[in-house]
Design a protein around this motif. Structure first.
Motif, PDB file in Angstrom:
ATOM      1  N   LEU A 308       0.853  -1.189   0.000  1.00 23.90           N
ATOM      2  CA  LEU A 308       0.000   0.000   0.000  1.00 23.90           C
ATOM      3  C   LEU A 308       0.888   1.239   0.000  1.00 23.90           C
ATOM      4  CD1 LEU A 308      -2.842   1.304   0.271  1.00 23.90           C
ATOM      5  CD2 LEU A 308      -2.533   1.161   2.760  1.00 23.90           C
ATOM      6  N   HIS A 309       0.721   2.093  -1.040  1.00 23.83           N
ATOM      7  CA  HIS A 309       1.553   3.290  -1.184  1.00 23.83           C
ATOM      8  C   HIS A 309       0.826   4.569  -0.779  1.00 23.83           C
ATOM      9  CE1 HIS A 309       5.247   1.978  -3.492  1.00 23.83           C
ATOM     10  NE2 HIS A 309       4.531   0.864  -3.462  1.00 23.83           N
ATOM     11  N   GLU A 310      -0.460   4.670  -1.111  1.00 22.53           N
ATOM     12  CA  GLU A 310      -1.204   5.903  -0.846  1.00 22.53           C
ATOM     13  C   GLU A 310      -2.658   5.588  -0.544  1.00 22.53           C
ATOM     14  OE1 GLU A 310       0.892   9.332  -3.660  1.00 22.53           O
ATOM     15  OE2 GLU A 310      -0.763   8.147  -4.454  1.00 22.53           O
ATOM     16  N   VAL A 311      -3.269   6.492   0.213  1.00 20.35           N
ATOM     17  CA  VAL A 311      -4.714   6.502   0.409  1.00 20.35           C
ATOM     18  C   VAL A 311      -5.193   7.890   0.013  1.00 20.35           C
ATOM     19  CG1 VAL A 311      -6.605   6.300   2.046  1.00 20.35           C
ATOM     20  CG2 VAL A 311      -4.586   4.829   2.289  1.00 20.35           C
ATOM     21  N   LEU A 312      -6.154   7.966  -0.907  1.00 23.73           N
ATOM     22  CA  LEU A 312      -6.699   9.260  -1.322  1.00 23.73           C
ATOM     23  C   LEU A 312      -7.970   9.542  -0.540  1.00 23.73           C
ATOM     24  CD1 LEU A 312      -4.755   8.571  -3.741  1.00 23.73           C
ATOM     25  CD2 LEU A 312      -6.278   9.986  -5.137  1.00 23.73           C
ATOM     26  N   VAL A 313      -7.999  10.704   0.127  1.00 28.33           N
ATOM     27  CA  VAL A 313      -9.161  11.101   0.914  1.00 28.33           C
ATOM     28  C   VAL A 313      -9.787  12.342   0.296  1.00 28.33           C
ATOM     29  CG1 VAL A 313      -8.189  10.120   3.018  1.00 28.33           C
ATOM     30  CG2 VAL A 313      -7.803  12.536   2.503  1.00 28.33           C
ATOM     31  N   TYR A 314     -11.053  12.562   0.603  1.00 32.21           N
ATOM     32  CA  TYR A 314     -11.768  13.727   0.083  1.00 32.21           C
ATOM     33  C   TYR A 314     -11.452  14.961   0.919  1.00 32.21           C
ATOM     34  CZ  TYR A 314     -14.548  10.565  -2.790  1.00 32.21           C
ATOM     35  OH  TYR A 314     -14.948   9.639  -3.719  1.00 32.21           O
ATOM     36  N   GLY A 315     -11.369  16.124   0.226  1.00 33.98           N
ATOM     37  CA  GLY A 315     -11.101  17.388   0.887  1.00 33.98           C
ATOM     38  C   GLY A 315     -12.339  18.255   1.006  1.00 33.98           C
ATOM     39  N   SER A 316     -12.127  19.486   1.418  1.00 34.85           N
ATOM     40  CA  SER A 316     -13.214  20.420   1.701  1.00 34.85           C
ATOM     41  C   SER A 316     -14.040  20.714   0.455  1.00 34.85           C
ATOM     42  CB  SER A 316     -12.642  21.733   2.249  1.00 34.85           C
ATOM     43  OG  SER A 316     -13.648  22.715   2.342  1.00 34.85           O
ATOM     44  N   CYS A 317     -15.361  20.762   0.636  1.00 35.71           N
ATOM     45  CA  CYS A 317     -16.263  21.134  -0.455  1.00 35.71           C
ATOM     46  C   CYS A 317     -16.679  22.594  -0.328  1.00 35.71           C
ATOM     47  CB  CYS A 317     -17.494  20.235  -0.458  1.00 35.71           C
ATOM     48  SG  CYS A 317     -18.478  20.334   1.054  1.00 35.71           S
ATOM     49  N   GLN A 318     -16.131  23.282   0.662  1.00 34.86           N
ATOM     50  CA  GLN A 318     -16.427  24.700   0.850  1.00 34.86           C
ATOM     51  C   GLN A 318     -15.260  25.498   0.282  1.00 34.86           C
ATOM     52  OE1 GLN A 318     -17.055  24.715   5.093  1.00 34.86           O
ATOM     53  NE2 GLN A 318     -19.019  23.668   4.931  1.00 34.86           N
ATOM     54  N   SER A 319     -14.802  26.493   0.969  1.00 33.87           N
ATOM     55  CA  SER A 319     -13.616  27.218   0.525  1.00 33.87           C
ATOM     56  C   SER A 319     -12.396  26.484   1.076  1.00 33.87           C
ATOM     57  CB  SER A 319     -13.677  28.664   1.009  1.00 33.87           C
ATOM     58  OG  SER A 319     -13.838  28.699   2.412  1.00 33.87           O
ATOM     59  N   GLU A 320     -11.308  27.178   1.238  1.00 32.34           N
ATOM     60  CA  GLU A 320     -10.119  26.546   1.792  1.00 32.34           C
ATOM     61  C   GLU A 320     -10.431  25.968   3.168  1.00 32.34           C
ATOM     62  OE1 GLU A 320      -7.048  29.433   1.843  1.00 32.34           O
ATOM     63  OE2 GLU A 320      -7.046  29.734  -0.325  1.00 32.34           O
ATOM     64  N   THR A 352      -9.842  15.283  -4.173  1.00 36.49           N
ATOM     65  CA  THR A 352      -9.118  14.259  -3.425  1.00 36.49           C
ATOM     66  C   THR A 352      -7.669  14.659  -3.189  1.00 36.49           C
ATOM     67  OG1 THR A 352      -8.514  13.049  -5.446  1.00 36.49           O
ATOM     68  CG2 THR A 352     -10.575  12.427  -4.349  1.00 36.49           C
ATOM     69  N   TYR A 353      -7.122  14.135  -2.087  1.00 33.95           N
ATOM     70  CA  TYR A 353      -5.745  14.429  -1.695  1.00 33.95           C
ATOM     71  C   TYR A 353      -5.075  13.137  -1.242  1.00 33.95           C
ATOM     72  CZ  TYR A 353      -7.241  19.287  -1.733  1.00 33.95           C
ATOM     73  OH  TYR A 353      -7.729  20.507  -2.124  1.00 33.95           O
ATOM     74  N   PRO A 354      -3.833  12.902  -1.697  1.00 30.63           N
ATOM     75  CA  PRO A 354      -3.153  11.663  -1.313  1.00 30.63           C
ATOM     76  C   PRO A 354      -2.516  11.764   0.068  1.00 30.63           C
ATOM     77  CG  PRO A 354      -1.773  12.922  -2.819  1.00 30.63           C
ATOM     78  CD  PRO A 354      -3.070  13.682  -2.684  1.00 30.63           C
ATOM     79  N   ILE A 355      -2.640  10.701   0.829  1.00 31.82           N
ATOM     80  CA  ILE A 355      -1.886  10.537   2.068  1.00 31.82           C
ATOM     81  C   ILE A 355      -0.888   9.412   1.814  1.00 31.82           C
ATOM     82  CG2 ILE A 355      -1.977   9.900   4.501  1.00 31.82           C
ATOM     83  CD1 ILE A 355      -4.767  11.065   4.628  1.00 31.82           C
ATOM     84  N   GLU A 356       0.375   9.748   1.820  1.00 31.73           N
ATOM     85  CA  GLU A 356       1.412   8.774   1.490  1.00 31.73           C
ATOM     86  C   GLU A 356       1.657   7.832   2.666  1.00 31.73           C
ATOM     87  OE1 GLU A 356       6.031   8.646  -0.182  1.00 31.73           O
ATOM     88  OE2 GLU A 356       5.188  10.507   0.634  1.00 31.73           O
ATOM     89  N   ILE A 357       1.754   6.559   2.357  1.00 32.76           N
ATOM     90  CA  ILE A 357       2.131   5.558   3.348  1.00 32.76           C
ATOM     91  C   ILE A 357       3.613   5.267   3.134  1.00 32.76           C
ATOM     92  CG2 ILE A 357       1.669   3.265   4.281  1.00 32.76           C
ATOM     93  CD1 ILE A 357      -0.702   5.204   4.480  1.00 32.76           C
ATOM     94  N   ALA A 358       4.453   5.831   3.983  1.00 31.27           N
ATOM     95  CA  ALA A 358       5.897   5.709   3.803  1.00 31.27           C
ATOM     96  C   ALA A 358       6.537   5.164   5.086  1.00 31.27           C
ATOM     97  CB  ALA A 358       6.501   7.061   3.442  1.00 31.27           C
ATOM     98  N   PRO A 359       7.295   4.072   4.952  1.00 32.36           N
ATOM     99  CA  PRO A 359       7.496   3.300   3.722  1.00 32.36           C
ATOM    100  C   PRO A 359       6.220   2.554   3.348  1.00 32.36           C
ATOM    101  CG  PRO A 359       8.463   2.148   5.582  1.00 32.36           C
ATOM    102  CD  PRO A 359       8.019   3.476   6.106  1.00 32.36           C
TER     103      PRO A 359
END
Length: 427
Positions: A308-320, A352-359
């Protein structure tokens, strides 16, 4: 320039500051500087107020008040089109932020030239909002034209995660040669090399038709072929489909055949660092809340060993929006394999935004694993119409419900847009 003496006395009545600013700009009332914008037949004269320009831009301040101040009241601006300069003035005077995707690149150039940081941010946000598999090639190409590395990086991330959709889009066929070469150089395209090649051949045939150069496929591909990794294809495909097309030099043909048949020579082509991306959902919506800090959880099993290298999660649907994220990978119910605690900044446009699983985390076949995440922040996008199982390149993932998830995430909806793996043994 108009003095304003002939203006009707009531033009300011019941008008906001923004409306008054727009009026004096459009009617050129009290202007004290004029610009000749553009070149040739497209050149236009535009008037403005030094005070307004200096209030928003340190570049204009230096132009009018600095030690190298421009002595003339007529200033030449040959490198910006009149329509773009007008949009920039409207932002300076009125904070206008309605930007079309087509206008965003030249406007971003103008914003950077005059250090209008707020306008530059809005342009990048508009470009981010426009990135999709259908449009990303056009955006990437203009990112190259306007030397916008940030935009190119955003596009490349999308291309890597959606390679087949991008290479199969109409926009791919309209790409410039220079932009296509830059994409092909990337070592993480998630496609079989034969599929990359077939998409490139379609691009070249389109180029032959548009340039009235029918049949000259080899010339259309001459600068592209060095970036196709033929030695990463199957021997049968290369022999039956590629070798008879008369597009490769004899030297390249012999070199590739020598490797594919003997495997004793040094590999002439580096492998692409391909990942297997499992997208869970077929639809995205907005409005999922994370105010209570409840956990999202989903379990899964793999048919083969993979990392497993990455998990992509959803980000804000509003402004920043800023999220505090605590994510864990758990094996067989209770054994914690890894934990990451991060602050995630989102822009309100990118879904979506990646969360890296390192290693990268080694995962064994037929073992149950769980992603458990507490995400504190504003309402986010979320997925719907999730799949139970998905298969790619001989690897199958099966999603399972998990009772630890109290924030609405399950097989059919919720968080965890994608999981990104790499098989442990590759060719």
């Amino acid at each position: 320039m108009a003095s304003g003496g002939d203006e009707p006395q009531d033009w300011r009545d019941n008008k906001s500051l923004v409306q008054c600013n727009r009026y004096i700009l459009e009617q050129e009332i009290g202007c004290d500087v004029r610009f000749e914008v553009g070149e040739g037949d497209n050149q236009k004269s535009m008037a403005a107020h030094k005070s307004h320009l200096m209030a928003r831009s340190d570049v204009f301040f230096a132009m009018f008040e600095g030690p190298m101040a421009e002595p003339n009241s007529m200033i030449q601006i040959p490198d910006i089109e009149p329509v773009t300069f007008k949009l920039m003035l409207q932002f300076i005077y009125c904070d206008d932020n309605k930007i079309d995707l087509v206008d965003s690149f030249p406007l971003l150039y103008a914003a950077q030239k005059y250090n209008l940081k707020g306008l530059a941010v809005k342009c990048v946000q508009r470009i981010r909002q426009g990135i999709s598999s259908d449009k990303v090639c056009w955006i990437f190409m203009h990112g190259c034209i306007w030397s916008q590395d940030e935009v190119k990086d955003l596009c490349m991330k999308h291309i890597i995660h959606h390679s087949y959709a991008v290479f199969g889009s109409k926009g791919f066929l309209d790409m410039s040669e220079e932009s296509l070469i830059e994409i092909l150089k990337n070592g993480r395209l998630n496609m079989e090399e034969k599929d990359i090649f077939e998409a490139v051949v379609k691009w070249a045939r389109r180029k032959c038709r548009t340039e009235n150069n029918r049949g000259n496929l080899r010339n259309a591909l001459v600068n592209i072929l060095p970036h196709i990794r033929f030695a990463r294809m199957e021997l049968s495909y290369f022999s039956e489909k590629v070798s008879h097309m008369d597009i490769l030099t004899p030297e390249r043909l012999v070199e590739t055949f020598r490797f594919l048949t003997s495997r004793k020579a040094d590999h002439p082509d580096q492998p692409r660092d391909r990942r297997i991306i499992f997208e869970r959902f077929t639809r995205v919506k907005s409005g999922k809340g994370y105010f209570r800090g409840n956990a999202d959880a989903i379990s899964f099993m793999l048919s083969e060993d993979a990392r497993l290298h990455e998990v992509l999660v959803y980000g804000s649907c509003q402004s920043e929006g800023l999220y505090k994220i605590d994510i864990k990978v758990i094996e067989d119910g209770d054994r914690q394999l890894c934990r990451k605690q991060i602050d995630l900044e989102t822009d309100g446009f990118t879904k979506t935004y990646p969360i890296e699983i390192a290693p990268p985390m080694m995962m064994s076949k037929n073992m149950c694993y769980t992603l458990l995440m507490v995400m504190v922040g504003p309402a986010s996008y979320f997925g719907e119409k999730g799949v139970i199982a998905k298969q790619q390149e001989g690897l199958t993932i099966t999603f399972l419900p998990n009772e630890k998830g109290l924030n609405g995430t399950n097989i059919k909806q919720g968080q965890f847009n994608s999981l990104v793996f790499k098989k442990t043994r590759s060719r």
